[in-house]
Each structure stands twice: as structure tokens, then as C-alpha cells.
Scaffold this active site. Structure first.
Site, mmCIF file in Angstrom:
data_model
loop_
_atom_site.group_PDB
_atom_site.id
_atom_site.type_symbol
_atom_site.label_atom_id
_atom_site.label_comp_id
_atom_site.label_asym_id
_atom_site.label_seq_id
_atom_site.Cartn_x
_atom_site.Cartn_y
_atom_site.Cartn_z
ATOM 1 N N GLU A 166 9.734 8.314 -4.342
ATOM 2 C CA GLU A 166 9.597 9.310 -3.275
ATOM 3 C C GLU A 166 10.481 9.039 -2.062
ATOM 4 O O GLU A 166 9.993 8.730 -0.956
ATOM 5 C CB GLU A 166 8.121 9.431 -2.850
ATOM 6 C CG GLU A 166 7.216 9.840 -3.992
ATOM 7 C CD GLU A 166 5.769 10.070 -3.577
ATOM 8 O OE1 GLU A 166 5.405 9.716 -2.450
ATOM 9 O OE2 GLU A 166 5.005 10.626 -4.392
ATOM 10 N N GLU A 351 3.521 11.258 -11.128
ATOM 11 C CA GLU A 351 2.300 11.268 -10.311
ATOM 12 C C GLU A 351 1.787 12.688 -10.197
ATOM 13 O O GLU A 351 2.558 13.622 -9.920
ATOM 14 C CB GLU A 351 2.557 10.770 -8.876
ATOM 15 C CG GLU A 351 2.696 9.299 -8.721
ATOM 16 C CD GLU A 351 2.887 8.863 -7.267
ATOM 17 O OE1 GLU A 351 2.369 9.543 -6.351
ATOM 18 O OE2 GLU A 351 3.572 7.856 -7.071
HETATM 19 O O1 IFM Z 1 -0.744 7.330 -2.724
HETATM 20 C C1 IFM Z 1 0.436 8.048 -2.738
HETATM 21 C C2 IFM Z 1 1.512 7.298 -3.484
HETATM 22 O O2 IFM Z 1 1.750 6.046 -2.931
HETATM 23 C C3 IFM Z 1 2.806 8.066 -3.470
HETATM 24 N N1 IFM Z 1 2.620 9.416 -3.890
HETATM 25 C C4 IFM Z 1 1.540 10.183 -3.310
HETATM 26 C C5 IFM Z 1 0.249 9.391 -3.403
HETATM 27 C C6 IFM Z 1 -0.915 10.207 -2.784
HETATM 28 O O3 IFM Z 1 -0.649 10.466 -1.443
#
Ligand code: IFM
Length: 441
Positions: A166, A351
Site C-alpha cells: 500500500e 487484502e
Molecule cells: O490493517 C490494515 C493493513 O495494515 C493494511 N491494509 C488495510 C488494513 C485495514 O485498515
């Protein structure tokens, strides 16, 4: 769940994801201070000033945590290795850190799980933050050295290696909006971080290629930008948001360019000769990781400084984070990534998940909203596959309730509940539902 394993192509990987600082317990094993430790220790940044010192104590409990993953019938585990654990001052190797990841890798493989590693999920060593962190080009070179060190130890055993998790959060959220460490609100810092984090990806790829690694890529996050109204001003504002959030990183990585609409605001603040880095940034990748959670409703804000827009509340149902639930957005980004950027390259949903205020009652956690959320997002991925996206796996975020950054331990994303007093694990109803859905016939 309204899907089953057989609804997905043969070999599709079902997994769950975590990240080092959020679960391991950073005070164990000789890890060094990170910019998150100091950000959390500064009043007002993190709820109750909580940090990752103990987190889920995964450092000591990793074997039983991996058993839970295996018992759910999962195929793969996405985790990250912490730069500050491997190199506490950003430069010097901590043998205990390397040994921990060596043991963890063995334990993942012993359970028949495929290890999906992420090299940087935000543990910038404080010693490098002192020198400007991601604003400083030298941090990128130090990152390359860390990639060498950890890859020499475990790289050949990984099913996949992602350079950065990210980059939008590492740069824009942290240097423009000030919500994550280092908590800056400065456009020059932002432009530099937005470029240097892409360069860190490129340098990471070069180091991995130098070791013959052929399963490497990057994990990008995407958020659907919904115009607040049909007015041309709101449509333009949403398009600008889409450019900064959804296009800046993927266009750099896959095309070697930055979108003109973003450079309108950022160009005067970019590091010198940034154009010379674009070839290294855009070298071929082997896969794309897509993180997707929500959509954001955007309105024009002509009185504000560039980018002249603001986020407003949307009408859809929301999670504990206040994030709108919008599964069509996942279909949108998977098909858009395939169509506009990566073609047939494998895509993983690295994710997706939701936070809820889960409680243990009579030894169980009933979380039907999460089961519905997961089901709807898997179906969105299935539709994207039918529409031509080469999606090869889906990782639920997260295996465990964990440290949710500026929200401390308040927001629970896990499929497994963690009692942060006793550290006891309780699989939630959604865990059992996913286990049934992905069971092999
Ligand atoms: O917890 C975070 C993760 O570290 C990175 N992506 C989003 C998740 C939820 O906010």
C-alpha cells in the site's frame, strides 16, 4: 457463505493475511524502534497511545496461529517481514530477527501452506526516520540492503514476494493527510515520499531479480471514488481522487508514467530528475496484489488548496471503521487492473475484510455481518474472473484481530478474535463459515 471452493478455478488460493508490526509483538527478539513506536507515543496520534509492543504475541504463538490457518483449510498465508526486526537501526543485521523469519517460514511450509511475503508493511526503523524517512532518497538504498539480507535467508522458500504494501498509505496518508506515521501534512514531503516509495519498489525488484527470484510484485490499495453528485465539479473532484489514490502507483509500476492530473499539483515538489527513475520503477512484475475495502464519496471543495476536494459521508451500510460496504468496487478494480494495466498477469486479492465490534459470548463470536461481507466480495471476485481478470487467490484481512494502526486495538478485522488482556484466540463464526465454504469435496 454463498460460494464454495469449486466455484473458483483449479488451483485458486484461499488464504488470510497479517503484517509484522500488527501481530508479532515488536518488543520481542531484538527489533529496533520504528516510526510507529514514536508516532504512537505522541499524544493524539493513536487511540489510547497503543503500540505494537506486544500486539498478538505472534512472535511466541506463531505455531498455534498457523495451526488455526491450516485447520480452516486455507492454502496460503500472507505475512510481512519487519525491516526493524531484521535491521534494528536500518543497517545492521539482527541475527535473532533473521532466525525468527527462518522458523516462521519452516512452520508455514510444514503445514503445507504457501508463504506470501511482503517486504515492507510500514516498520521504518527510527534511525532512518531521523534522516527523513521516505522523503530521503537514501532510505530507498537502505531498503535494497534489507531486501538482500532477508531474501538471502528465506527468499528461495517463498511462493511470492511483494516489495511494498500500500504505497498510497506509506506516502499520501502519512505525509499529506497525517493519519499514519510520520504524521506529516506537507505537500513537498508527500511528493517525495510518493516517488521514493515507488523507487523502493523498483530497487527491491532489482535486488530480487539479481537473486533469480521470479515470483515478485507489489501490493497496491484501491478505493472506489464516487462523485458526491452529478455536477461536473464533483465528477472532476472524484476523478482527481482516483488519480492520486488509484492511478499514481499502478501507472508508475506498469507504464513508467505519472498521471498528468496528479503532476498538476505535485510536480513543483518532486525530487530532482525523478524521470530518470521511471525505468527502474516500471520493470516487469510477476503479479499484482490488490487490496480493496471500500468506496469514498468525493465532493469538490473549491476554497481548499489543491487537490480542491473533500470526502463526504455516503449512504451505504458501514463497517466499524465507518467504511461503506461496496463489493462492486472489487469487481471494478480487478477488471480495470486486467484491462488497463496488467493484462493476463496473475492478480491476487491480497487484502479484503471488515472490522466489527465483535464480542465473545459463551465462548463464541457471532459475526454474521462479516460472513455476508466476505461472501459478497468473493462473489465480486468470481464475477471479475468470469469477465476476464486472471485472479488466482484471495486473502482475507485479517487472520487475527490486531493492531489497527491509529485505531490501536479498537477495530477488529480478524476472523479469529483476540482477547488483548489474555491473548486468547477464539475463531469467529465467519471463520467457521469460510472453512465450510472452502472445504475440499
Ligand atoms: O490493517 C490494515 C493493513 O495494515 C493494511 N491494509 C488495510 C488494513 C485495514 O485498515
Amino acid at each position: 457463505m454463498n460460494f464454495k471452493r469449486a466455484d473458483f478455478p483449479d488451483g485458486f488460493l484461499f488464504g488470510a493475511a497479517t503484517a509484522a508490526y500488527q501481530i508479532e509483538g515488536h518488543k520481542f527478539g531484538g527489533a529496533g524502534s520504528t516510526h510507529w513506536d514514536t508516532f504512537a507515543a505522541t499524544p493524539g496520534n493513536v487511540i489510547r497511545a497503543e503500540d505494537g509492543a506486544v500486539a498478538c504475541d505472534h512472535y511466541h504463538r506463531y505455531a498455534s496461529d498457523l495451526d488455526l490457518l491450516k485447520d480452516a483449510g486455507m492454502d496460503a498465508y500472507r505475512f510481512s517481514t519487519s525491516w526493524a526486526r531484521v535491521m534494528p537501526d536500518g543497517r545492521t543485521i539482527n541475527a535473532q530477527g533473521l532466525d525468527f523469519y527462518d522458523r516462521l517460514t519452516d512452520a508455514i511450509l510444514e503445514r503445507g501452506l504457501k508463504p506470501f511475503q511482503t517486504l515492507y508493511h510500514w516498520e521504518l526503523p527510527s534511525a532512518l526516520a531521523d534522516q527523513g524517512g521516505w522523503m530521503n532518497r537514501d532510505t530507498v538504498m537502505r531498503f535494497g540492503d534489507y531486501v538482500d539480507a532477508i531474501t538471502d535467508k528465506i527468499g528461495s522458500r517463498m511462493a511470492s514476494i511483494a516489495t511494498i504494501n500500500e504505497p498510497w498509505c506509506v506516502s499520501y496518508l502519512s505525509h499529506f493527510l497525517g493519519h499514519h506515521a510520520p504524521g506529516l501534512r506537507d505537500i513537498r514531503a508527500t511528493a517525495r515520499a510518493m516517488h521514493h516509495i515507488n523507487l523502493a519498489h523498483g530497487v527491491g525488484m532489482s535486488r530480487l531479480r539479481g537473486k533469480g527470484i521470479d515470483n515478485c510484485g507489489i501490493v497496491l490499495n484501491f478505493e472506489y471514488a464516487q462523485p458526491a453528485t452529478d455536477s461536473p465539479a464533483d465528477i472532476k473532484a472524484a476523478a482527481t481522487q482516483d488519480t492520486l489514490y488509484n492511478r499514481w502507483f499502478i501507472e508508475a509500476v506498469t507504464k513508467g508514467t505519472y498521471p498528468a492530473e496528479a503532476l498538476d499539483g505535485l510536480a513543483p515538489h518532486m525530487p530532482d530528475a525523478w524521470q530518470d527513475d521511471m525505468a527502474e520503477i516500471s520493470q516487469p512484475i510477476d503479479f499484482l496484489g490488490v487490496n480493496y475495502y471500500t468506496r469514498n464519496t468525493i465532493a469538490a471543495d473549491p476554497d481548499a488548496a489543491w487537490p480542491h476536494q473533500k470526502s463526504v459521508a455516503g449512504p451505504l451500510e458501514k463497517t466499524q471503521m465507518g467504511w461503506e460496504i461496496y463489493p462492486d468496487g472489487l469487481h471494478h478494480f480487478l477488471t480495470r487492473a486486467a484491462r488497463d494495466y496488467v493484462g493476463d498477469l496473475p492478480i491476487y486479492v491480497t487484502e479484503n475484510g471488515m472490522a466489527w465490534d465483535d464480542k465473545v459470548e459463551n465462548g463464541a463470536v457471532y459475526d454474521p455481518a462479516r460472513t455476508q461481507f466476505v461472501s459478497d466480495h468473493f462473489l465480486a471476485a468470481k464475477r471479475a474472473i468470469a469477465d476476464g481478470a486472471n485472479v488466482q487467490g484471495f486473502f482475507y484481512w485479517s487472520l487475527l484481530d490486531n493492531y489497527e494502526w491509529a485505531f490501536g486495538y479498537e477495530k477488529r478485522f480478524g476472523m479469529i478474535h483476540v482477547d488483548f488482556e489474555t491473548l486468547q484466540r477464539t475463531p469467529k463464526a465467519s471463520y467457521h463459515a469460510l472453512k465450510s465454504a472452502i472445504a475440499r469435496d
